[in-house]
Design a protein around this motif. Structure first.
Motif, PDB file in Angstrom:
ATOM      1  N   SER A  33     -44.473  83.831  10.735  1.00 30.47           N
ATOM      2  CA  SER A  33     -44.874  82.340  10.658  1.00 30.47           C
ATOM      3  C   SER A  33     -45.995  82.165   9.273  1.00 30.47           C
ATOM      4  O   SER A  33     -46.332  83.862   8.733  1.00 30.47           O
ATOM      5  CB  SER A  33     -46.219  81.353  11.422  1.00 30.47           C
ATOM      6  N   ALA A  34     -45.744  81.859   8.853  1.00 23.71           N
ATOM      7  CA  ALA A  34     -47.237  81.666   7.634  1.00 23.71           C
ATOM      8  C   ALA A  34     -48.242  82.360   7.669  1.00 23.71           C
ATOM      9  O   ALA A  34     -48.443  83.001   6.503  1.00 23.71           O
ATOM     10  CB  ALA A  34     -46.675  80.531   6.810  1.00 23.71           C
ATOM     11  N   ALA A  35     -48.548  81.535   8.662  1.00 23.17           N
ATOM     12  CA  ALA A  35     -49.969  81.577   8.668  1.00 23.17           C
ATOM     13  C   ALA A  35     -50.030  83.441   8.794  1.00 23.17           C
ATOM     14  O   ALA A  35     -51.420  84.198   8.481  1.00 23.17           O
ATOM     15  CB  ALA A  35     -50.248  80.843   9.206  1.00 23.17           C
ATOM     16  N   THR A  36     -49.419  83.787   9.574  1.00 23.03           N
ATOM     17  CA  THR A  36     -49.420  85.682  10.276  1.00 23.03           C
ATOM     18  C   THR A  36     -49.596  86.099   9.375  1.00 23.03           C
ATOM     19  O   THR A  36     -50.043  86.914   9.472  1.00 23.03           O
ATOM     20  CB  THR A  36     -48.430  85.562  11.689  1.00 23.03           C
ATOM     21  N   PHE A  37     -48.520  85.742   8.747  1.00 28.01           N
ATOM     22  CA  PHE A  37     -47.839  86.590   7.490  1.00 28.01           C
ATOM     23  C   PHE A  37     -49.086  87.249   6.557  1.00 28.01           C
ATOM     24  O   PHE A  37     -49.399  88.066   6.308  1.00 28.01           O
ATOM     25  CB  PHE A  37     -46.788  85.782   6.375  1.00 28.01           C
TER      26      PHE A  37
ATOM     27  N   ALA B 290     -59.282  80.663   6.337  1.00 28.36           N
ATOM     28  CA  ALA B 290     -59.470  79.203   6.384  1.00 28.36           C
ATOM     29  C   ALA B 290     -59.622  78.172   4.852  1.00 28.36           C
ATOM     30  O   ALA B 290     -59.430  76.822   5.119  1.00 28.36           O
ATOM     31  CB  ALA B 290     -61.644  79.311   6.508  1.00 28.36           C
ATOM     32  N   VAL B 291     -60.013  78.866   3.883  1.00 34.14           N
ATOM     33  CA  VAL B 291     -60.140  78.227   2.486  1.00 34.14           C
ATOM     34  C   VAL B 291     -58.124  78.142   2.149  1.00 34.14           C
ATOM     35  O   VAL B 291     -58.590  76.807   1.757  1.00 34.14           O
ATOM     36  CB  VAL B 291     -61.001  78.812   1.532  1.00 34.14           C
ATOM     37  N   GLU B 292     -57.670  79.539   2.355  1.00 34.45           N
ATOM     38  CA  GLU B 292     -56.669  79.076   1.048  1.00 34.45           C
ATOM     39  C   GLU B 292     -56.045  77.819   2.809  1.00 34.45           C
ATOM     40  O   GLU B 292     -54.656  77.292   2.291  1.00 34.45           O
ATOM     41  CB  GLU B 292     -55.736  80.066   2.386  1.00 34.45           C
ATOM     42  N   MET B 293     -55.683  77.559   3.905  1.00 35.08           N
ATOM     43  CA  MET B 293     -55.599  76.724   5.200  1.00 35.08           C
ATOM     44  C   MET B 293     -56.090  75.680   5.014  1.00 35.08           C
ATOM     45  O   MET B 293     -56.075  74.587   5.373  1.00 35.08           O
ATOM     46  CB  MET B 293     -55.663  77.268   6.196  1.00 35.08           C
TER      47      MET B 293
ATOM     48  N   ASP C 284     -62.935  74.379  10.896  1.00 32.91           N
ATOM     49  CA  ASP C 284     -63.605  74.850  12.601  1.00 32.91           C
ATOM     50  C   ASP C 284     -62.942  76.018  11.761  1.00 32.91           C
ATOM     51  O   ASP C 284     -62.168  77.069  12.427  1.00 32.91           O
ATOM     52  CB  ASP C 284     -62.979  74.038  13.288  1.00 32.91           C
ATOM     53  N   ILE C 285     -64.389  76.539  11.443  1.00 34.58           N
ATOM     54  CA  ILE C 285     -64.131  78.751  11.430  1.00 34.58           C
ATOM     55  C   ILE C 285     -64.120  79.191  13.108  1.00 34.58           C
ATOM     56  O   ILE C 285     -63.493  79.990  12.693  1.00 34.58           O
ATOM     57  CB  ILE C 285     -64.920  78.800  10.173  1.00 34.58           C
ATOM     58  N   LEU C 286     -64.702  78.354  13.590  1.00 34.80           N
ATOM     59  CA  LEU C 286     -64.810  78.613  15.077  1.00 34.80           C
ATOM     60  C   LEU C 286     -63.903  79.249  15.881  1.00 34.80           C
ATOM     61  O   LEU C 286     -62.998  79.879  16.354  1.00 34.80           O
ATOM     62  CB  LEU C 286     -65.854  78.369  15.756  1.00 34.80           C
ATOM     63  N   SER C 287     -63.151  78.456  15.364  1.00 38.25           N
ATOM     64  CA  SER C 287     -61.412  77.245  16.271  1.00 38.25           C
ATOM     65  C   SER C 287     -60.128  79.112  15.219  1.00 38.25           C
ATOM     66  O   SER C 287     -59.697  79.362  16.291  1.00 38.25           O
ATOM     67  CB  SER C 287     -60.889  76.589  16.199  1.00 38.25           C
ATOM     68  N   LEU C 288     -60.658  78.723  13.933  1.00 38.60           N
ATOM     69  CA  LEU C 288     -59.830  80.140  13.748  1.00 38.60           C
ATOM     70  C   LEU C 288     -59.777  81.130  14.101  1.00 38.60           C
ATOM     71  O   LEU C 288     -59.009  81.698  13.987  1.00 38.60           O
ATOM     72  CB  LEU C 288     -60.220  79.774  12.220  1.00 38.60           C
ATOM     73  N   GLN C 289     -61.066  81.397  13.835  1.00 41.92           N
ATOM     74  CA  GLN C 289     -61.251  83.154  14.649  1.00 41.92           C
ATOM     75  C   GLN C 289     -60.549  83.496  16.090  1.00 41.92           C
ATOM     76  O   GLN C 289     -59.865  84.554  16.013  1.00 41.92           O
ATOM     77  CB  GLN C 289     -62.788  83.133  14.481  1.00 41.92           C
ATOM     78  N   THR C 290     -60.459  82.611  16.427  1.00 43.91           N
ATOM     79  CA  THR C 290     -60.299  81.921  18.134  1.00 43.91           C
ATOM     80  C   THR C 290     -58.924  82.678  17.859  1.00 43.91           C
ATOM     81  O   THR C 290     -58.154  83.645  18.317  1.00 43.91           O
ATOM     82  CB  THR C 290     -60.630  81.269  18.921  1.00 43.91           C
ATOM     83  N   MET C 291     -58.151  81.563  16.876  1.00 51.08           N
ATOM     84  CA  MET C 291     -56.918  82.330  16.772  1.00 51.08           C
ATOM     85  C   MET C 291     -56.736  83.144  16.500  1.00 51.08           C
ATOM     86  O   MET C 291     -55.411  83.961  16.492  1.00 51.08           O
ATOM     87  CB  MET C 291     -56.233  80.419  16.257  1.00 51.08           C
TER      88      MET C 291
END
Length: 234
Positions: A177-181, A203-206, A210-217
């Protein structure tokens, strides 16, 4: 009566090489039997054509004999190769198709497909520490192209692929995906030394609040890539 000065060795080599690359526009050196020159022309061109056909099996499969020979001859005659190594001549063709060749008769995806096929060879010969992953983005879904699928227009969304070499030296790829890339790009950014820094930048670019949920992902994604052999623990 003037006497023509004989060519020196360097001039003879240039005449010989120019004729082999482009016999239509450059005459053969004087004094060489045509039968012998024909053998040389066939041998040199045949070797290049066979090497490229082996490296680019998909491109070869979607072209007929006339199309393939015309492509290889144009590359052979006009592109100046920078490598003497046969495995890397394929990379020269990819560069030529992406940056030099301009033909309305070509498939619109030809340059990207060449780069995709060449990447497998390049990764196999890479001296980077294994496993190694190359995130790549294409306008066309190059991994799907073949005789039964020849798109004439790029889809609305780009194709993200991860080409990687596992510890057992097998070359694999997976859709991404674009995010994983972007995550893998940021992990390679030396100005972001920690995973926390990477997550904050992502997080800034997307525009993810919710930084904590992003860290988990991010951690879940990295774990999946690790289990697949795409990345290592280093």
């Amino acid at each position: 009566m003037s006497v023509e000065k004989p060519c020196n060795l360097r001039e003879q080599q240039l005449l010989f090489a120019n004729h082999l690359r482009n016999p239509r526009d450059f005459a053969a050196p004087a004094g060489i039997e045509e039968r012998r020159m024909r053998i040389y022309r066939h041998l040199f061109f045949g070797n290049i054509s066979n090497v490229l056909a082996t490296t680019f099996p998909v491109i070869r499969s979607i072209m007929n004999e006339e199309q393939w020979e015309a492509l290889v001859r144009d590359f052979y005659a006009t592109h100046r190769c920078e490598t003497p190594l046969f495995p890397y001549i394929a990379g020269e063709l990819a560069e030529y198709l992406l940056h030099e060749r301009d033909s309305d008769a070509d498939y619109p995806f030809l340059g990207e497909l060449a780069w995709y096929e060449w990447s497998e060879i390049a990764l196999r010969h890479s001296d980077e520490t294994m496993p190694t992953c190359w995130p790549m983005v294409f306008r066309f879904p190059v991994h799907r192209i073949g005789v039964g699928y020849l798109p004439q227009q790029a889809p609305a969304t780009a194709t993200y692929l991860l080409m990687y070499r596992r510890c057992d030296e097998q070359i694999k790829f997976m859709e991404s995906s674009a995010a994983t890339f972007r995550l893998l790009q940021l992990l390679d950014d030396k100005t972001l030394p920690t995973l926390q820094d990477v997550c904050e930048q992502l997080a800034v670019e997307m525009q993810h609040q919710d930084i904590l949920s992003l860290q988990t992902m991010v951690q879940d994604t990295l774990q999946q890539l690790l289990q697949a052999g795409v990345i290592n623990n280093s």
